[in-house]
Design a protein around this motif. Structure first.
Motif, PDB file in Angstrom:
ATOM      1  N   UNK A  91      17.897 -28.000   4.603  1.00  0.00           N
ATOM      2  CA  UNK A  91      18.200 -26.563   4.547  1.00  0.00           C
ATOM      3  C   UNK A  91      16.914 -25.740   4.419  1.00  0.00           C
ATOM      4  N   UNK A  92      16.880 -24.617   5.126  1.00  0.00           N
ATOM      5  CA  UNK A  92      15.744 -23.691   5.054  1.00  0.00           C
ATOM      6  C   UNK A  92      16.242 -22.327   4.614  1.00  0.00           C
ATOM      7  N   UNK A  93      15.413 -21.626   3.871  1.00  0.00           N
ATOM      8  CA  UNK A  93      15.666 -20.272   3.408  1.00  0.00           C
ATOM      9  C   UNK A  93      14.607 -19.388   4.064  1.00  0.00           C
ATOM     10  N   UNK A  94      15.004 -18.191   4.496  1.00  0.00           N
ATOM     11  CA  UNK A  94      14.057 -17.355   5.210  1.00  0.00           C
ATOM     12  C   UNK A  94      14.230 -15.889   4.847  1.00  0.00           C
ATOM     13  N   UNK A  95      13.202 -15.112   5.165  1.00  0.00           N
ATOM     14  CA  UNK A  95      13.218 -13.650   5.095  1.00  0.00           C
ATOM     15  C   UNK A  95      12.528 -13.133   6.331  1.00  0.00           C
ATOM     16  N   UNK A  96      13.058 -12.067   6.872  1.00  0.00           N
ATOM     17  CA  UNK A  96      12.397 -11.417   8.010  1.00  0.00           C
ATOM     18  C   UNK A  96      11.479 -10.336   7.450  1.00  0.00           C
ATOM     19  N   UNK A  97      10.368 -10.134   8.138  1.00  0.00           N
ATOM     20  CA  UNK A  97       9.400  -9.120   7.714  1.00  0.00           C
ATOM     21  C   UNK A  97       9.015  -8.297   8.940  1.00  0.00           C
ATOM     22  N   UNK A  98       9.109  -7.013   8.791  1.00  0.00           N
ATOM     23  CA  UNK A  98       8.666  -6.086   9.842  1.00  0.00           C
ATOM     24  C   UNK A  98       7.887  -4.962   9.186  1.00  0.00           C
ATOM     25  N   UNK A  99       6.887  -4.472   9.899  1.00  0.00           N
ATOM     26  CA  UNK A  99       6.146  -3.312   9.420  1.00  0.00           C
ATOM     27  C   UNK A  99       5.784  -2.436  10.606  1.00  0.00           C
TER      28      UNK A  99
END
Length: 100
Positions: A91-99
């Protein structure tokens, strides 16, 4: 000469929405999302959950892995980042990041 200060109350903040995981395989997945403003795209991910990143530092906020920042020159509102070389049955956990 009239100088008008920038009214920070009218500046639209960046908002991320509609995060989806598609094209899941045993070793990869594609993460997509939308932003209300043109922005770049990056995903940070780990095999450990990081539910609270408020006390952690950029750029990865405690996550072990990060994709490169894409769309840096030509920013977009429809984002798509493909994760590859993931470990099967993990299992992987993620967050998206945009700027902007």
């Amino acid at each position: 000469l009239i100088i008008t200060p920038l009214d920070m109350a009218t500046t639209t903040p960046l908002a991320i929405s509609n995060i989806q995981v598609t094209n899941v395989t045993t070793t990869g997945a594609t993460i997509t999302w939308l932003t209300n403003l043109s922005a770049d795209s990056r995903v940070i991910f780990d095999t450990i959950s990081h539910p609270d990143i408020s006390a952690l530092s950029a750029p990865n906020y405690g996550y072990a892995f990060s994709t490169i920042t894409t769309d840096a020159a030509t920013k977009v509102t429809n984002h798509s980042v493909t994760l590859t070389n993931l470990s099967a049955n993990t299992p992987y956990f993620f967050r998206v990041i945009s700027s902007t």
